[in-house]
Design an enzyme around this catalytic site. Structure first.
Site, PDB file in Angstrom:
ATOM      1  N   ASN A 134     -60.017  -6.300  41.512  1.00  0.00           N
ATOM      2  CA  ASN A 134     -61.089  -6.824  40.292  1.00  0.00           C
ATOM      3  C   ASN A 134     -62.235  -7.133  40.793  1.00  0.00           C
ATOM      4  OD1 ASN A 134     -58.658  -6.725  38.500  1.00  0.00           O
ATOM      5  ND2 ASN A 134     -58.044  -8.986  38.504  1.00  0.00           N
TER       6      ASN A 134
ATOM      7  N   ARG B  38     -54.018  -3.314  38.382  1.00  0.00           N
ATOM      8  CA  ARG B  38     -54.059  -3.223  39.834  1.00  0.00           C
ATOM      9  C   ARG B  38     -52.670  -2.894  40.150  1.00  0.00           C
ATOM     10  NH1 ARG B  38     -56.046  -8.797  41.814  1.00  0.00           N
ATOM     11  NH2 ARG B  38     -54.940  -9.328  39.894  1.00  0.00           N
TER      12      ARG B  38
END
Length: 95
Positions: free
Chosen positions: A41, A23
């Site tokens: 996620n 990320r």
């Protein structure tokens, strides 16, 4: 660059994509190449990203993810989605 050059793509990544900095690598690359959107996620171990920019900007971000030595993308699912006209940045999103 005109508004018609901008696309938005929703991509789900599968493989070793959680707990490897995915990320934050995506966020850094998006900022570097001027793309907007978000990444998060998922509960099943995948990562979903909506990214908006030119095809070139998006491909540059994806190249950065593929080059990372910890991230192992086994497969992706991708589709174009409507653009978010007022979006200004790329962020890490949470449920």
């Amino acid at each position: 660059m005109t508004q018609s050059d901008i696309i938005r793509r929703r991509i789900t990544f599968y493989g070793e994509v959680q707990a490897v900095g995915f990320r934050y690598t995506a966020q850094h690359a998006a900022k570097l190449f001027g793309a907007t959107g978000w990444v998060r996620n998922e509960y099943d171990g995948s990562v979903t990203m909506e990214i908006q920019g030119t095809r070139f900007q998006i491909s540059q971000v994806l190249n950065e993810l593929e080059r990372d030595r910890y991230i192992r993308i086994e497969r992706t699912e991708s589709k174009d989605v409507p653009i978010e006209a007022k979006e200004k940045k790329f962020r890490v999103a949470y449920f």
